[in-house]
Design a protein around this motif. Structure first.
Motif, PDB file in Angstrom:
ATOM      1  N   PRO A 181     -34.981  26.476   6.092  1.00 55.14           N
ATOM      2  CA  PRO A 181     -34.611  25.335   5.159  1.00 55.14           C
ATOM      3  C   PRO A 181     -35.838  24.455   4.951  1.00 55.14           C
ATOM      4  N   PRO A 206     -38.884  22.527   3.849  1.00 58.95           N
ATOM      5  CA  PRO A 206     -39.772  22.781   2.702  1.00 58.95           C
ATOM      6  C   PRO A 206     -41.275  23.369   2.829  1.00 58.95           C
ATOM      7  N   GLN A 209     -41.982  26.910   2.793  1.00 58.86           N
ATOM      8  CA  GLN A 209     -42.252  27.506   1.689  1.00 58.86           C
ATOM      9  C   GLN A 209     -43.545  27.801   1.235  1.00 58.86           C
ATOM     10  N   ARG A 265     -34.218  29.828  -1.469  1.00 60.36           N
ATOM     11  CA  ARG A 265     -34.705  28.647  -2.456  1.00 60.36           C
ATOM     12  C   ARG A 265     -35.931  29.111  -3.176  1.00 60.36           C
ATOM     13  N   PHE A 297     -35.873  30.701  -6.282  1.00 58.55           N
ATOM     14  CA  PHE A 297     -35.235  30.078  -7.364  1.00 58.55           C
ATOM     15  C   PHE A 297     -36.113  30.058  -8.624  1.00 58.55           C
ATOM     16  N   ASP A 335     -36.547  27.667 -10.661  1.00 61.82           N
ATOM     17  CA  ASP A 335     -37.178  26.246 -10.977  1.00 61.82           C
ATOM     18  C   ASP A 335     -37.950  25.885  -9.876  1.00 61.82           C
ATOM     19  N   ASN A 336     -38.268  26.784  -8.762  1.00 62.68           N
ATOM     20  CA  ASN A 336     -38.885  26.269  -7.708  1.00 62.68           C
ATOM     21  C   ASN A 336     -40.416  25.895  -7.855  1.00 62.68           C
ATOM     22  N   ALA A 337     -40.866  24.628  -7.229  1.00 64.47           N
ATOM     23  CA  ALA A 337     -42.023  24.001  -7.551  1.00 64.47           C
ATOM     24  C   ALA A 337     -43.164  24.859  -7.239  1.00 64.47           C
ATOM     25  N   ASN A 338     -42.840  25.867  -6.407  1.00 62.69           N
ATOM     26  CA  ASN A 338     -44.140  26.955  -6.210  1.00 62.69           C
ATOM     27  C   ASN A 338     -43.957  28.028  -7.155  1.00 62.69           C
ATOM     28  N   MET A 344     -24.375  31.187  -2.022  1.00 58.72           N
ATOM     29  CA  MET A 344     -24.842  30.096  -2.698  1.00 58.72           C
ATOM     30  C   MET A 344     -24.103  29.866  -4.203  1.00 58.72           C
ATOM     31  N   LYS A 364     -20.823  28.026  -3.330  1.00 58.88           N
ATOM     32  CA  LYS A 364     -20.977  26.826  -3.352  1.00 58.88           C
ATOM     33  C   LYS A 364     -21.155  25.918  -4.485  1.00 58.88           C
ATOM     34  N   LEU A 365     -22.046  26.546  -5.235  1.00 60.96           N
ATOM     35  CA  LEU A 365     -22.488  26.075  -6.408  1.00 60.96           C
ATOM     36  C   LEU A 365     -21.607  25.948  -7.572  1.00 60.96           C
ATOM     37  N   TYR A 371     -21.776  28.538  -9.746  1.00 62.13           N
ATOM     38  CA  TYR A 371     -22.466  29.263 -10.621  1.00 62.13           C
ATOM     39  C   TYR A 371     -23.624  30.334  -9.846  1.00 62.13           C
TER      40      TYR A 371
END
Lengths: 469, 150
Positions: B44, B46, B49, B80, B83, B85-88, B112, B115-116, B118
């Motif tokens: 987890p 960051p 990543q 993540r 994902f 929209d990941n900043a990377n 996931m 939990k979300l 969607y």
């Protein structure tokens, strides 16, 4: 209130709709402080910074008026105003930020508390104050919503992260007009006979002291904002509504403060708070303040500004012009420390201050003053040169014109600041500043008491160590 | 005549898009690669990543685009990274263009989604299929990959 919020949302959607561009992450103050990088931020990142410092003036005393020979407020060391030189841990902040649920990047939070000795913690009791506590909702494209207590969209000097500020002390206009002090009265009628002798600081409780923390450029409310990218340009906007009461303070009237902000930046390289780019910005805030004691009533308070920042390679520069109407912080009587007892006989004191000496013993107490309907403006110019990653040399010139609407009350402050920064690494540095300070009452003769007092304003030396963790 | 050309152009464009997509999924097939590396991201943190992308980049610099086969397998909290929209995402796109494969764990994605409420949108360069850990075992035991967990 509901109607106002609806208007804000509508305006935000309109702004978002006009800017048919791609939303981007971070890289300006609104985004750096209000959002987290998508799908990378953790649940809770602990961070903060510490700023121990040393400041010194020559300690020149007041040269004229009822407090002649006493300590001058402008030569005293902040925030205690009890010495001319000394050490202080001006800021020590610890915060946590992140996303509550890491797999959902649409909700993030920001929390920061102040443990240092400054205008935030000195006033209103307690030694620790929460400066920021906000939640941002990123569900609507082009209209992020931030709710809570946080830095208001406005002047670059106030909005920028303090731990990347190139100087130690704020410019005159920012300090006087934007770093708001909150009072219950205007200071005009608070004088009674003190209980102690001349030169003492036996405050009889009527020095019109601030009723709590300085604003710290923050407010509690709701902000709609976002940033859009167009090629190498980034455009950001923010619309905010707040209490207009700064931090650590609830609402005291039904008036709401409104804030508008726009910036456009040509991005050259990098990311984060030290990104290289050329930014232009403009902002405005409007509201009312309610006084409950001397001069009780509601008064308009408006501030506006525009400016530019530039950073590319070894060069940095900035300019900002600020204008203010209403609720002008007007310093203390006779340049004395608030609460100090005058040393003139009866009659003369009243003549000087326009206040009554209720005890009839000829002494009065200096108080803080607010010109509720005054006007002011100011500007600053900054240039910095960094020959290598270790060193940076800075020079700043700032002018603050206080009470420009009443010639006899007008005061003009001009300061040159020479600075050096040495970076031990990217997160720790030492800053050394030397301020050449001048002040005058431009519409009064040189022989006037006001000019005699102001001519005693000393230059100031400051050194500050900073570590970010 | 013009209509005929237009039809063929559309078909050609569609073919290019399809093969482009296929290339993206199977970009790791490099017959002349000297090294085969599978990078695991399941943390987890960051910073991990950034680290895993840095490692992939450094491997390409060292062995060249055709000299190394790299697949990044993301599962658990590490998913993540993939994902949409990941900043990377910019860096991921760059690595994908250099032949780095990205594989996500479908079990994690399902978990996931529960939990979300969607299914999280994933980066189009990533193939989300099967359990991530099984993919790593297969690559290491059957295809001669070396596992690196930065």
């Amino acid at each position: 209130m509901k109607q106002a919020l609806r208007k804000m949302a509508l305006a935000a959607v309109c702004v978002g709709g006009v800017a048919v561009t791609i939303p981007v992450q971070a890289a300006n103050w609104l985004m750096l402080q209000g959002t987290e990088p998508a799908s990378t931020a953790g649940r809770a990142k602990v961070w903060g910074f510490i700023q121990p410092e040393y400041q010194q003036t020559r300690g020149s005393e007041i040269d004229a008026g009822p407090w002649t020979g006493q300590r001058a407020v402008f030569n005293a060391m902040r925030p205690d105003l009890k010495a001319d030189k000394g050490f202080n841990t001006i800021r020590a902040r610890v915060g946590v930020r992140g996303v509550g649920m890491p797999i959902d990047p649409k909700v993030n939070y920001f929390f920061l508390a102040e443990f240092g000795n400054n205008g935030i913690t000195q006033q209103g009791g307690g030694s620790v104050k929460v400066t920021d506590a906000s939640v941002t909702l990123n569900h609507i494209p082009g209209a992020r919503i931030r709710v809570g207590t946080f830095k208001t969209p406005g002047s670059e000097e106030g909005l920028q992260a303090i731990h990347v500020f190139d100087y130690i002390n704020f410019t005159g206009a920012t300090n006087g007009l934007l770093l708001e002090r909150f009072f219950n009265g205007n200071g005009s009628g608070t004088f009674v006979s003190p209980v102690a002798g001349p030169g003492t600081a036996a405050d009889s409780g009527d020095a019109n002291r601030p009723n709590g923390s300085v604003s710290a450029f923050r407010d509690t409310g709701v902000q709609v904002f976002d940033t859009f990218k167009q090629g190498s340009w980034e455009h950001a906007y923010a619309i905010m509504m707040g209490n207009g009461n700064g931090i650590a303070r609830g609402e005291n009237d039904d008036n709401k403060e409104t804030y508008l902000y726009w910036s456009s930046e040509r991005v050259y390289a990098g990311s984060g708070p030290r990104r290289q780019g050329w930014k232009m910005f403009a902002w405005k805030q409007s509201g009312k303040r309610t006084l409950s004691t001397e001069g009780a009533g509601e008064y308009n308070r408006d501030r506006a500004g525009l400016g530019t920042t530039y950073k590319k390679g070894r060069h940095r520069a900035a300019f900002e012009y600020i204008t203010a109407d209403g609720m002008i912080f007007n310093g203390t009587d006779g340049g004395a420390i608030a609460g100090s007892v005058s040393n003139l006989p009866a009659g003369a004191a009243g003549k000087f201050t326009g206040n009554t000496d209720a005890g009839g013993d000829g002494q009065v107490t200096a108080s803080f003053n607010v010109e509720v309907e005054g006007e002011a403006d100011g500007y600053y110019l900054h240039y910095g040169f960094a020959p290598n990653p270790r060193w940076e040399f800075d020079v700043r010139y700032d002018v603050y014109n206080r009470m420009t609407d009443v010639s006899a009350k007008e005061r003009q402050f001009k300061t040159w600041t020479l600075g050096t920064q040495y970076f031990f690494n990217r997160k720790s540095r030492v800053i050394v500043n030397y301020e050449i300070r001048n002040a005058e009452a431009p519409n009064l003769p040189v022989s006037d008491n006001a000019n005699k007092i102001l001519s005693g304003m000393d230059n100031r030396f400051s050194a500050q160590l900073l570590i970010i963790f | 005549m013009f209509t005929h050309i237009a039809k063929w152009s559309v078909l050609l464009a569609a073919l290019v898009l399809i093969t482009g997509g296929v290339q993206s999924v199977f970009a790791a097939d490099k017959p002349f690669a000297e090294k085969k590396i599978v990078l695991q991201i399941s943390d987890p943190d960051p910073f991990k990543q950034t680290l895993v992308l840095n490692v992939a980049n450094n491997l390409i610099k060292e062995y060249g685009t055709d000299g190394v086969e790299i697949e990044i397998v993301a599962f658990g909290p590490g998913l993540r990274l993939l994902f949409a929209d990941n900043a990377n995402k910019g860096r991921i796109q760059g690595l994908d263009a250099n032949g780095v494969g990205f594989r996500g764990c479908s079990n994690t994605q399902k978990s996931m989604a529960k939990k979300l409420g969607y299914v999280p949108e994933m980066n189009p360069v990533a193939l989300v299929e099967g359990p991530g850990v099984v993919r790593i075992v297969k690559l290491v035991t059957e295809e001669g990959y070396t596992l690196v967990k930065p």
